[in-house]
Design a protein around this motif. Structure first.
Motif, PDB file in Angstrom:
ATOM      1  N   ARG A 166     -31.667  36.229 -16.008  1.00 30.31           N
ATOM      2  CA  ARG A 166     -32.066  37.326 -15.121  1.00 30.31           C
ATOM      3  C   ARG A 166     -33.165  38.197 -15.714  1.00 30.31           C
ATOM      4  NH1 ARG A 166     -26.419  38.814 -14.090  1.00 30.31           N
ATOM      5  NH2 ARG A 166     -27.002  40.899 -14.744  1.00 30.31           N
ATOM      6  N   ILE A 167     -33.544  37.937 -16.961  1.00 32.11           N
ATOM      7  CA  ILE A 167     -34.639  38.683 -17.585  1.00 32.11           C
ATOM      8  C   ILE A 167     -35.927  38.344 -16.845  1.00 32.11           C
ATOM      9  CG2 ILE A 167     -36.029  38.924 -19.686  1.00 32.11           C
ATOM     10  CD1 ILE A 167     -33.505  38.266 -21.289  1.00 32.11           C
ATOM     11  N   PRO A 168     -36.728  39.337 -16.465  1.00 30.79           N
ATOM     12  CA  PRO A 168     -38.003  39.063 -15.790  1.00 30.79           C
ATOM     13  C   PRO A 168     -38.883  38.138 -16.629  1.00 30.79           C
ATOM     14  CG  PRO A 168     -37.518  41.407 -15.760  1.00 30.79           C
ATOM     15  CD  PRO A 168     -36.499  40.765 -16.647  1.00 30.79           C
ATOM     16  N   ARG A 169     -39.606  37.277 -15.956  1.00 24.72           N
ATOM     17  CA  ARG A 169     -40.369  36.230 -16.624  1.00 24.72           C
ATOM     18  C   ARG A 169     -41.277  36.737 -17.751  1.00 24.72           C
ATOM     19  NH1 ARG A 169     -41.388  30.616 -16.025  1.00 24.72           N
ATOM     20  NH2 ARG A 169     -42.396  30.209 -17.995  1.00 24.72           N
ATOM     21  N   PRO A 170     -42.072  37.790 -17.569  1.00 28.19           N
ATOM     22  CA  PRO A 170     -42.935  38.220 -18.684  1.00 28.19           C
ATOM     23  C   PRO A 170     -42.147  38.600 -19.944  1.00 28.19           C
ATOM     24  CG  PRO A 170     -43.632  39.263 -16.644  1.00 28.19           C
ATOM     25  CD  PRO A 170     -42.319  38.593 -16.363  1.00 28.19           C
ATOM     26  N   LEU A 171     -41.033  39.289 -19.764  1.00 32.40           N
ATOM     27  CA  LEU A 171     -40.217  39.660 -20.913  1.00 32.40           C
ATOM     28  C   LEU A 171     -39.527  38.431 -21.505  1.00 32.40           C
ATOM     29  CD1 LEU A 171     -39.096  41.822 -22.766  1.00 32.40           C
ATOM     30  CD2 LEU A 171     -37.311  42.268 -21.073  1.00 32.40           C
ATOM     31  N   TYR A 172     -39.045  37.544 -20.643  1.00 37.04           N
ATOM     32  CA  TYR A 172     -38.426  36.295 -21.107  1.00 37.04           C
ATOM     33  C   TYR A 172     -39.408  35.524 -21.983  1.00 37.04           C
ATOM     34  CZ  TYR A 172     -36.109  31.760 -21.019  1.00 37.04           C
ATOM     35  OH  TYR A 172     -35.515  30.585 -21.386  1.00 37.04           O
ATOM     36  N   ASP A 173     -40.647  35.388 -21.511  1.00 44.81           N
ATOM     37  CA  ASP A 173     -41.664  34.650 -22.264  1.00 44.81           C
ATOM     38  C   ASP A 173     -41.903  35.278 -23.627  1.00 44.81           C
ATOM     39  OD1 ASP A 173     -41.827  33.138 -19.989  1.00 44.81           O
ATOM     40  OD2 ASP A 173     -43.906  33.674 -19.519  1.00 44.81           O
ATOM     41  N   LEU A 174     -41.909  36.602 -23.673  1.00 46.30           N
ATOM     42  CA  LEU A 174     -42.125  37.302 -24.933  1.00 46.30           C
ATOM     43  C   LEU A 174     -40.961  37.082 -25.900  1.00 46.30           C
ATOM     44  CD1 LEU A 174     -43.922  39.340 -26.490  1.00 46.30           C
ATOM     45  CD2 LEU A 174     -42.538  41.137 -25.459  1.00 46.30           C
ATOM     46  N   VAL A 175     -39.751  37.193 -25.396  1.00 50.23           N
ATOM     47  CA  VAL A 175     -38.567  37.078 -26.254  1.00 50.23           C
ATOM     48  C   VAL A 175     -38.257  35.628 -26.626  1.00 50.23           C
ATOM     49  CG1 VAL A 175     -36.070  37.457 -26.338  1.00 50.23           C
ATOM     50  CG2 VAL A 175     -37.562  39.204 -25.362  1.00 50.23           C
ATOM     51  N   PHE A 176     -38.295  34.737 -25.655  1.00 46.67           N
ATOM     52  CA  PHE A 176     -37.884  33.353 -25.900  1.00 46.67           C
ATOM     53  C   PHE A 176     -39.051  32.429 -26.232  1.00 46.67           C
ATOM     54  CE2 PHE A 176     -34.257  35.044 -23.638  1.00 46.67           C
ATOM     55  CZ  PHE A 176     -33.212  34.518 -24.375  1.00 46.67           C
TER      56      PHE A 176
END
Length: 70
Positions: free
Chosen positions: A33-43
């Protein structure tokens, strides 16, 4: 790197039974459920421990083939 992050997210989605439980979301469900831009940064990063390297702390290798015979 974008393809790898998309593949990681798709693999998380493929494990739908691990995303929810009777009492609510599991960690995997929250990650999805993490928004895509933040997901990309974290993962968008992977870390590994090389047991052959001594000390470990502060020793970052940017080449996974470093030290291997060529």
């Amino acid at each position: 790197m974008h393809r790898e992050i998309a593949a990681k997210r798709a693999s998380m989605r493929a494990h739908a039974s691990q995303a929810t439980a009777d009492d609510g979301d599991r960690t995997l469900g929250l990650f999805l459920r993490i928004p895509r831009p933040l997901y990309d940064l974290v993962f968008g990063w992977e870390w590994y421990v090389d047991p052959a390297r001594r000390g470990g702390h502060g020793q970052v290798s940017h080449d996974i083939f470093e030290g291997l015979p060529r």
